[in-house]
Design a protein around this motif. Sequence first.
Motif: not given
Ligand SMILES: [Zn+2]
Length: 155
Positions: A112, A117, A119, A140, A143
Amino acid sequence: MCVMTKNKELQVAALENGTAIDHIPSEQLFNVVSLLEIEQLTTPVTIGYNLDSKKMGKKGILKIADKFFEEDEINRIALIAPQVKLNIIKDYEVVEKKLVSLPDELLGIVKCNNPVCITNNEPMKTRFKVINKDAVTLKCQYCEMQIAKEDIELL
Ligand SMILES: [Zn+2]
């Protein structure tokens, strides 16, 4: 098939059973190897790199013995090499030809681009929805950041 093409194909060893992936852009060959997790296989794999191709100039080929990929395993390479051609080979014969197409969802293969984010800050798999398959636009699931083809970074 002309004799010359036939000889060129023989540059790469013939496969008794398995999957041959042809027309891989040379610059993407090792990304394809990584996306398919070929380094984890225990069966013989032949990698043809920078082979001559009339259509593409240079191309890559992968011949993977005794391996038949699941759709979602193989379709992830549509991200970087949408024009590849797959031949499923049994007893030295091509029994099926396939093209790849992007799956609806990509799990754990794209980074991402949003630094905040979750992740990028927690040990978890990224999850993207493919919102446009032709243009290759990803979103994503955590987010909602959208990523265009040219900004895709593989994990
Ligand atoms: Zn993201």
